[in-house]
Design an enzyme around this catalytic site. Structure first.
Site, PDB file in Angstrom:
ATOM      1  N   TRP A 238       0.836  -1.216   0.000  1.00  0.00           N
ATOM      2  CA  TRP A 238       0.000   0.000   0.000  1.00  0.00           C
ATOM      3  C   TRP A 238       0.857   1.246   0.000  1.00  0.00           C
ATOM      4  CZ3 TRP A 238      -4.233  -1.539  -1.820  1.00  0.00           C
ATOM      5  CH2 TRP A 238      -4.832  -2.727  -1.410  1.00  0.00           C
TER       6      TRP A 238
ATOM      7  N   ASP B 126      -1.611   6.600   6.456  1.00  0.00           N
ATOM      8  CA  ASP B 126      -2.624   5.623   6.043  1.00  0.00           C
ATOM      9  C   ASP B 126      -2.878   4.705   7.241  1.00  0.00           C
ATOM     10  OD1 ASP B 126      -4.144   3.581   5.009  1.00  0.00           O
ATOM     11  OD2 ASP B 126      -2.797   3.116   3.337  1.00  0.00           O
TER      12      ASP B 126
ATOM     13  N   LYS C 142     -11.928  -1.961   6.913  1.00  0.00           N
ATOM     14  CA  LYS C 142     -11.049  -2.812   7.706  1.00  0.00           C
ATOM     15  C   LYS C 142     -11.481  -2.806   9.172  1.00  0.00           C
ATOM     16  CE  LYS C 142      -8.419  -3.546   4.076  1.00  0.00           C
ATOM     17  NZ  LYS C 142      -7.553  -2.514   3.551  1.00  0.00           N
TER      18      LYS C 142
HETATM   19  C1  LIG Z   1      -6.934  -2.110   2.234  1.00  0.00           C
HETATM   20  C2  LIG Z   1      -5.920  -1.054   2.326  1.00  0.00           C
HETATM   21  C3  LIG Z   1      -5.822  -0.035   1.364  1.00  0.00           C
HETATM   22  C4  LIG Z   1      -6.699   0.012   0.134  1.00  0.00           C
HETATM   23  O1  LIG Z   1      -7.978   0.347   0.480  1.00  0.00           O
HETATM   24  P1  LIG Z   1      -9.135   0.562  -0.607  1.00  0.00           P
HETATM   25  O2  LIG Z   1     -10.206   1.167   0.229  1.00  0.00           O
HETATM   26  O3  LIG Z   1      -9.472  -0.780  -1.158  1.00  0.00           O
HETATM   27  O4  LIG Z   1      -8.632   1.473  -1.665  1.00  0.00           O
HETATM   28  C5  LIG Z   1      -4.879   0.946   1.562  1.00  0.00           C
HETATM   29  N1  LIG Z   1      -4.059   0.932   2.629  1.00  0.00           N
HETATM   30  C6  LIG Z   1      -4.115  -0.028   3.567  1.00  0.00           C
HETATM   31  C7  LIG Z   1      -3.194   0.031   4.730  1.00  0.00           C
HETATM   32  C8  LIG Z   1      -5.051  -1.049   3.445  1.00  0.00           C
HETATM   33  O5  LIG Z   1      -5.106  -2.016   4.379  1.00  0.00           O
END
Ligand SMILES: *Cc1c(COP(=O)(O)O)cnc(C)c1O
Length: 358
Positions: free
Chosen positions: A101, A168, A192
């Site tokens: 990511w 993030d 998540k």
């Molecule tokens: C799942 C995830 C993403 C991507 O998320 P989307 O909502 O599918 O774009 C980005 N960063 C992390 C840390 C993730 O776990």
């Protein structure tokens, strides 16, 4: 019977949240309409989004000057929206590369300005979190990924930084207390650890905005969402509602301290089992082990038993345990809503499996 849901995302939600949400899908608060068919500008949804914003501020303890925004396009859209809104072409942003990511965020940022990858564990398949790097004082921001969902590593301490942190937090958002002050921007896809897929929370500090010279389309300009309270266009009403219910649940269950206590207890059960069980081993540096995504594989001499163990987990009502293809083995996602009993069931099965096959 409810299965043990170890999925990485979309992921488990608290049982009372699902119950309340399903009622709202049929008849919201007894008004004779589903929440799914109500105007996003009506009093019902206005109250929901205001409560959601207030709960995020309260739960984190956000100081004045931060805006809470509800966007779409997933965390992946933030990979480009962040540099687009924060970084001029002649400026530099610092990034730490701790997983797929982060790597994607780096790739997107390069289209908008200079990117300085100041530390990376890519060459070691992201099995640890780099530390002790120097953060350039002239960087516009430092981008971090607090939890690496695929590899199972987590930043247990944020670095002291001379520049604002951009983070993030998709896979460990609201899983533990933290000091928000060093952060200029925090983002998290809801699916998540917060709610259903379809919305992304962005928390941005006022002084981060309005410094870029490029033209920003309205829908890609954070200031549009600040000004219109995330209601410039139709927001994802139901995902925001379910996220709000989860926020209520977090507050009721001890807030971030309560979440951390539960998450630590759950992770301890599983990591202890991985360490004492002769058939299994962890995949990342101990000090960087994630409390949210717990990755493990079979010891080399038992590798042939991997499929069999996975089958047994399924037969025992456990889902989502297959590891990501770039790590292999198993990944147990132990987000806020996962009950301790699910983790205990998995540890018990590992023990029983070792007794039979070891
Ligand atoms: C799942 C995830 C993403 C991507 O998320 P989307 O909502 O599918 O774009 C980005 N960063 C992390 C840390 C993730 O776990």
């Amino acid at each position: 019977m409810k299965k043990h849901n170890f999925s990485a995302g979309p992921a488990i939600l608290p049982a009372p949240v699902l119950k309340e949400a399903s009622k709202a899908a049929l008849n919201y608060q007894g008004i004779g309409l589903s929440l799914l068919e109500l105007s996003h500008r009506g009093p019902e949804f206005t109250a929901i989004i205001e409560e959601a914003n207030a709960l995020i501020k309260e739960i984190i303890g956000l100081p004045e000057g931060y805006h809470v925004l509800w966007l779409t396009g997933g965390a992946s859209t933030q990979f480009f929206m962040i540099p687009m809104n924060l970084l001029n072409e002649d400026e530099t942003a610092a990034y730490v590369n701790t997983g797929v990511w982060a790597d994607k965020a780096i790739k997107e940022a390069k289209a908008f300005g200079h990117v300085n990858v100041i530390a990376s564990s890519k060459e070691q398949n992201f099995t640890f979190i780099p530390k002790g790097y120097k953060i350039p004082k002239d960087a516009k921001y430092l981008h971090l990924t607090s939890n690496n969902t695929i590899y199972g590593t987590q930043l247990h301490r944020f670095p002291k930084s001379p520049v604002p942190l951009v983070c993030d937090m998709s896979s460990d958002f609201l899983s533990r207390p933290f000091d928000p002050n060093p952060f200029g921007l925090i983002y998290a896809g809801a699916q998540k650890n917060l709610g259903p897929a379809g919305t992304t929370v962005v928390i941005v500090r006022e002084d981060m905005l309005g410094t870029v010279r490029r033209h920003l389309p309205s829908m890609l300009d954070y200031r549009t969402f600040v000004k219109e309270n995330s209601l410039y266009n139709t927001p994802p009403v139901f995902p925001i509602y379910v996220s709000m219910l989860t926020l209520r649940w977090i507050r009721k269950n001890g807030g971030l301290k309560g979440m951390q206590r539960r998450n630590k207890a759950k992770a301890a059960i599983l990591y202890n089992e991985i360490d004492r069980n002769p058939l299994f081993k962890g995949t990342v540096a101990r000090e960087d082990r994630s409390l949210m995504n717990i990755c493990f594989v079979m010891e080399d001499k038992y590798a042939a038993l991997e499929k069999e163990f996975l089958k047994e987990t399924e037969a025992n009502g456990m889902v989502g345990l297959k590891g990501h293809r770039s790590v292999g083995g198993f990944r147990a996602s132990t987000y806020n809503a996962l009950p301790k009993a699910s983790v205990q069931a998995l540890a018990d099965l590992m023990q029983d499996f070792a007794r039979r096959k070891g």
